[in-house]
Enzyme design. Sequence first.
Site, PDB file in Angstrom:
ATOM      1  N   PRO A   2       9.215   1.460   6.247  1.00 17.94           N
ATOM      2  CA  PRO A   2       9.760   2.164   7.389  1.00 17.94           C
ATOM      3  C   PRO A   2       8.701   3.068   7.995  1.00 17.94           C
ATOM      4  O   PRO A   2       7.990   3.761   7.275  1.00 17.94           O
ATOM      5  CB  PRO A   2      10.901   2.988   6.783  1.00 17.94           C
ATOM      6  N   GLU A   3       8.614   3.038   9.292  1.00 18.45           N
ATOM      7  CA  GLU A   3       7.678   3.907   9.998  1.00 18.45           C
ATOM      8  C   GLU A   3       8.504   5.026  10.631  1.00 18.45           C
ATOM      9  O   GLU A   3       9.707   5.113  10.390  1.00 18.45           O
ATOM     10  CB  GLU A   3       6.900   3.076  11.027  1.00 18.45           C
ATOM     11  N   LYS A  51       6.896  10.266   8.040  1.00 16.02           N
ATOM     12  CA  LYS A  51       7.758   9.241   7.446  1.00 16.02           C
ATOM     13  C   LYS A  51       8.524   9.754   6.241  1.00 16.02           C
ATOM     14  O   LYS A  51       9.133   8.965   5.519  1.00 16.02           O
ATOM     15  CB  LYS A  51       6.905   8.018   7.057  1.00 16.02           C
ATOM     16  N   ARG A 121       9.192  -2.329  -4.822  1.00 16.83           N
ATOM     17  CA  ARG A 121       7.848  -2.129  -5.392  1.00 16.83           C
ATOM     18  C   ARG A 121       7.620  -0.774  -6.065  1.00 16.83           C
ATOM     19  O   ARG A 121       6.525  -0.520  -6.548  1.00 16.83           O
ATOM     20  CB  ARG A 121       6.813  -2.372  -4.292  1.00 16.83           C
ATOM     21  N   ARG A 273      -5.171  -4.702   6.371  1.00 21.69           N
ATOM     22  CA  ARG A 273      -3.779  -4.967   6.725  1.00 21.69           C
ATOM     23  C   ARG A 273      -3.681  -6.165   7.649  1.00 21.69           C
ATOM     24  O   ARG A 273      -4.561  -6.390   8.489  1.00 21.69           O
ATOM     25  CB  ARG A 273      -3.165  -3.762   7.450  1.00 21.69           C
TER      26      ARG A 273
END
Length: 288
Positions: A2-3, A51, A121, A273
């Site tokens: 989530p940003e 965030k 994760r 990325r």
Amino acid sequence: MPELPEVETIRRGLSKFIIKKQLVSTEIFCDKSFIGKPVGGIVKGLRRFGKALIIDLNNGTSLMIHLRMTGQLIYDPGTEKSQRYAAGHPSENFTAKLPNKQTRVILKFKEGGTLYFNDQRKFGFIKIIPTNEVVNDSFVRKLAKEPWDMTEQEFYERLQRHQNSNIKATILDQTIICGLGNIYADEALFAAKIHPERKSGSITKQEAKLLLQSAREVMDKSIASGGSTMQTYVKADGTKGDYLELFAQVFRRENQPCPRCGATIQKIKVAGRGTHICPNCQRKSSKK
DNA sequence: CTAGGATCCTGTCAGC
DNA sequence: TGCTGACAGGATCCTA
């Protein structure tokens, strides 16, 4: 994952459900996911720093929640299943029977609601901190301003300070500008027609201005529609609204035509990325 | 100080 | 089928 827009959407959505409710129990399934000693108390309000989501209780303590890559918050009011509020990393967990294998923490409220913190994760966490020390937290303290609070001049100057870095790496750094993640970085660079591998020092004042405005716009648009990448209310039929598919111009659109010029969108790797660009709109060398 | 890479962890998918 | 490596919407730590 989530940003900023997703976390802001979570903040707004969750506020409606848990403010004034009393947190009475904490179940921890993964020690790594919960830092500090569990506390109880009535929820006073929810704040956001970049965030990171903060839940303030009425007893002088706060819960800091960072979802990192795969964190999710799923609120179940304990009455109607259709009322579940799920946000964060999109997955089957939104509608799955909970708790499940990926449930790390469960917060229960006296009134009957249950907040599940799921995180595949385990990069995310919930941390207990005194409310008056939230702003001194090492993560919070280092955060730069959000795009809306930063002037074009300040943004330009900050880019110049990292002149040898790729522009994408620079805008992903939360201590330089706060809120962008991998999606909105790609989307903002596309909107501003800047190649992600350009050196930050080569970005002109005009480009910096456009990039800052683009960052604001892509995130504004996402917040306005409830977060580009999450569903809000899980519908009774269990369908997932993947708004990202409608929202993103380049993100996860490799091999599709650029919506602006029709060239084929490519996926490359920048700053470690996955990165999506239109090779025609976003040129590495300055146009001539 | 900056810049780049490895790392935390679990799961999925492509390719052999 | 089973294995292997790459990759994943984030941030920190270590190195040069």
